[in-house]
Design an enzyme around this catalytic site. Structure first.
Site: not given
Ligand code: SF4
Length: 455
Positions: A2, A104-105, A239, A245, A286, A349, A385, A436
């Site tokens: 988002c 956003n999340g 992330c 991407y 991408s 990507d 995810c 992450c």
């Molecule tokens: S699981 Fe992958 S897409 Fe989801 S927040 Fe973590 S790195 Fe990003």
């Protein structure tokens, strides 16, 4: 995914228009719905709709939305269906006043929090996790100041949450303590802007002051700005897919240029998995930046072998298999003279399900490519995810239970290589404990029921 924005502008007639342009530049982060909440100091007005920013807002709507503070949102749904009730910002009213939230999340503990609040007698009007955030925060704001309320909120939520918040006439930006989703702050002649990405600041001529740090809030009250540390996690979990991407390549996140990171992913990929070929082509759009890096590192000629139709909007679900087959061709076509008789390296990507990649390889083969080699600017996606990116279930991910050779056969390419995790980390420039990487490693930075935690 988002996009969120927040604007403070001393000229009340301009605020919604500035918010509109910032939202417009974050359209890539969500196309399902858009919305804005504007405070004139007494009342918070809300306007939301389904579709693109240009479809939801027009001159008339923007002129009616007057006030010095605004927050805005573009939505791509992860929790809660794609329908108007779930469009954001979410507005709640309590004894403390008006509270509007853009999120956003994705909250991992949403079902538990919602059940808890419902047991306390709360009525929910959406099935979006953002309403849980709004309900909790409005309760805390009845008893505590903004900083204390955010501290309590951070303690309760598990998952990813960058937020823009309007609390009466106070504008707040908050980024969760692990920093999953980006958030940055900028200033300009007219005032201040908080946004998911720096490209939104550029769009309105705002100068980026800095990224909002994980666990930090930026609070704008009566034109005065205050940064407050709310929480500090033991690790970070930015992330990595923002760099691979999601984010726009002209954005900079936490000091790292997204374009630069993608370019280095392509270069590192070429170093790790060189290929004897004639031409490097991106899978548009991408794969473009990684393909440029790959071509430069390998010394191979960069040519566009595939052209994307940029005007294809949201496509409806094709009812028949034959029409579904056509859907890739509608979105993308081959430049035959660049392909015919040549050994082609296609750079993308990432690969999620693999169905589009297979169709693209088939299209390039039909245009008489001598060989088709597939190179991927990230490691295989092996796990889902839970933090705001709709990536399919584990069963749908082509790499969740296949070897690279099995995937190559499924794609029908002559060779296939992915970037290594080490190559990715070098390209992005962060340590493993600052990112992450769960969808690439299967190890999650926060507890997710049924999934392996990070040790
Ligand atoms: S699981 Fe992958 S897409 Fe989801 S927040 Fe973590 S790195 Fe990003």
């Amino acid at each position: 995914m988002c996009g969120i924005v927040g604007v403070y502008c001393a000229e009340e007639n301009l605020t919604s228009k500035i918010a509109y342009f910032t939202l417009y530049s974050l359209q890539h982060r969500g196309q399902e719905s858009a919305g804005m909440a504007v405070s004139d100091g007494r009342v918070v007005e809300l306007h939301r709709g389904m579709g693109l920013v240009t479809e939801v807002f027009d001159e008339g709507v923007l002129s009616r939305l007057k006030g010095s503070c605004a927050i805005g949102h573009v939505r791509y749904s992860t929790t809660g269906e794609s329908k108007l009730e779930n469009a954001q910002p979410i507005l709640v009213k309590s004894k403390a006043g008006y509270l509007a939230v853009g999120h956003n999340g994705n909250l991992v503990n949403y079902p538990q929090l919602r059940a808890m609040l419902e047991n306390e007698g709360r009525i929910f009007v959406t099935n979006s996790d953002t309403e849980v955030i709004a309900q909790l925060l409005s309760t805390y704001l009845m008893r505590y100041d903004v900083v204390e309320a955010l501290e309590l909120l951070q303690d309760k939520l598990i998952g990813s949450f960058s937020l823009t918040i309007l609390f009466n006439d106070v504008l707040i930006g908050y980024r969760d303590e692990l920093g999953f989703r980006p958030l940055c702050f900028g200033e300009t002649d007219f005032g201040y802007v908080v946004a998911s990405e720096s490209c939104a600041l550029d769009a309105v001529g705002a100068k980026k002051v800095r990224d909002v740090k994980p666990g930090e809030a930026v609070i704008v009250r009566d034109g005065e700005v205050e940064f407050c540390r709310i929480a500090k996690g033991e690790r970070l979990a930015r992330c990595v897919f923002e760099y691979i991407y999601f984010a726009r390549p002209d954005s900079t996140i936490d000091g790292v240029s997204v374009y630069g990171a993608r370019y280095r992913m392509g270069k590192n990929l070429a170093k790790e998995s060189p290929v004897d070929a004639d031409v490097v082509s991106p899978v548009p759009d991408s794969g473009t930046t990684a393909a440029i890096g790959f071509a430069e590192e390998s010394g191979l000629r960069y040519l566009e072998c595939l052209i994307k139709n940029r005007y294809v909007g949201r496509t409806f679900i094709m009812p028949e298999q034959r029409l579904r087959e056509l859907s890739v061709q509608i979105k993308m076509n081959v430049v035959k003279e660049n392909v015919s008789g040549r050994r082609i390296v296609l750079v993308d990507d990432s690969i999620v399900r693999g169905t589009t990649s297979r169709r693209i390889v088939d299209m390039v083969r039909r245009a008489d490519a001598k060989e088709v080699h597939f190179r991927v600017g990230s490691p295989p996606i092996i796990a889902p995810c839970y933090f705001g990116i709709d990536m399919s279930t584990r069963e749908e991910l082509i790499a969740s239970n296949r070897t690279v050779e099995e995937i190559r056969r499924a794609l029908n390419s002559d060779s296939l290589s992915y970037l290594s995790l080490e190559g990715l980390l070098k390209a992005v420039g962060f340590k493993e404990c600052e990112l992450c990487l769960a969808c690439l490693t299967g190890r999650y930075p926060v507890p997710v029921p049924g999934e392996e935690p990070l040790s």
